[in-house]
Enzyme design. Sequence first.
Site, short mmCIF file in Angstrom:
data_model
loop_
_atom_site.label_atom_id
_atom_site.label_comp_id
_atom_site.label_asym_id
_atom_site.label_seq_id
_atom_site.Cartn_x
_atom_site.Cartn_y
_atom_site.Cartn_z
N SER A 80 0.93 -1.22 -0.11
CA SER A 80 -0.01 0.01 0.01
C SER A 80 0.82 1.32 0.00
O SER A 80 2.01 1.10 0.28
CB SER A 80 -0.89 -0.02 1.15
OG SER A 80 -1.49 -1.13 1.21
N1 SAH Z 1 -0.41 -4.81 4.34
C1 SAH Z 1 0.66 -5.32 3.19
C2 SAH Z 1 -0.31 -5.00 2.04
C3 SAH Z 1 -1.55 -5.83 1.88
S1 SAH Z 1 -2.02 -6.34 0.27
C4 SAH Z 1 1.73 -4.55 2.92
O1 SAH Z 1 1.99 -3.82 3.92
O2 SAH Z 1 2.49 -4.90 2.06
C5 SAH Z 1 -3.31 -7.36 0.77
C6 SAH Z 1 -2.95 -8.84 1.06
O3 SAH Z 1 -3.95 -9.39 1.59
C7 SAH Z 1 -2.56 -9.62 -0.21
O4 SAH Z 1 -1.23 -10.15 0.03
C8 SAH Z 1 -3.40 -10.65 -0.20
O5 SAH Z 1 -3.03 -12.10 -0.58
C9 SAH Z 1 -4.07 -10.87 1.46
N2 SAH Z 1 -5.13 -11.37 1.35
C10 SAH Z 1 -6.31 -11.29 0.83
N3 SAH Z 1 -7.32 -12.06 1.47
C11 SAH Z 1 -6.71 -12.41 2.83
C12 SAH Z 1 -7.47 -13.42 3.66
N4 SAH Z 1 -8.76 -13.59 3.80
N5 SAH Z 1 -6.42 -13.44 4.83
C13 SAH Z 1 -5.20 -13.27 4.55
N6 SAH Z 1 -4.65 -12.42 3.68
C14 SAH Z 1 -5.49 -12.10 2.77
#
Ligand code: SAH
Length: 241
Positions: A80
């Site tokens: 993000s």
């Molecule tokens: N916080 C992260 C960015 C997150 S992007 C950073 O600092 O880089 C969103 C992430 O959520 C992705 O990696 C995706 O695979 C994950 N995601 C989506 N649904 C999810 C779920 N139900 N449980 C865990 N992770 C999930």
Amino acid sequence: MGPAEGPGTGRADGGARDGEDPFLAQRLAMVRELRASGIRDPDVLAAFARVPRERFVPADLVTHAYDDSALGIGHGQTISQPYIVARMTELLELPAVRQRDPSRDPRALDVGTGSGYQAAILAAMGALVVSIERDPDLSALATARLIEVGFGDRVRCVVGDGSAGWVEGAPYDAIVVGAAAPRVPEPLAAQLAEGARLVIPVGPRDYQSLHVVSRQGTRLEERVFDACVFVPLIGRHGFPE
Ligand code: SAH
């Protein structure tokens, strides 16, 4: 895909001497921009000044690590943009948690590990973090990276559906979700400690707003903040695959 280049490599400025951090100036410029954008919490700003964001982006994007934008990290996922990570972290009000109980470190749950950057920011603020990711490859990369940058003892990466939280570590003093949900997942609200906050983007797949849920006893208060756009939270209490 290997881990991002470490400090001392990829000298874009060409003039850095050994032992100097070639990204320090960019990192401090990012912190100034965050402050100018309205981020006030000194602990949040200090964490952003400390965590080497360039280590959390793919090697070919290192020159863009400090742009105020989201970047692709592979597997269709993103790290993000700094402003929204800072805003979400500030809304968690971790310093207030520490004030209520200075005798222990706040416990945080980070849903959607992705690159691991949000988890590192929470760890840099002194939290003990459980970070949950559904994609095992992303989780493995983030785990290695967090160890390399020195947060291995403060962040535990687990693989699973974070839309249901992670009961083993509950209750949490702070829960942050880096992916968008159609509504606040009930299990996440249930895993909040007294006075704790959950920050999560809520809305349809293409646009959302940041919701903050806080617990006072059995009462849950929900407030709505900034507009935002996140990748979907895929899972039982999120969006269908
Ligand atoms: N916080 C992260 C960015 C997150 S992007 C950073 O600092 O880089 C969103 C992430 O959520 C992705 O990696 C995706 O695979 C994950 N995601 C989506 N649904 C999810 C779920 N139900 N449980 C865990 N992770 C999930």
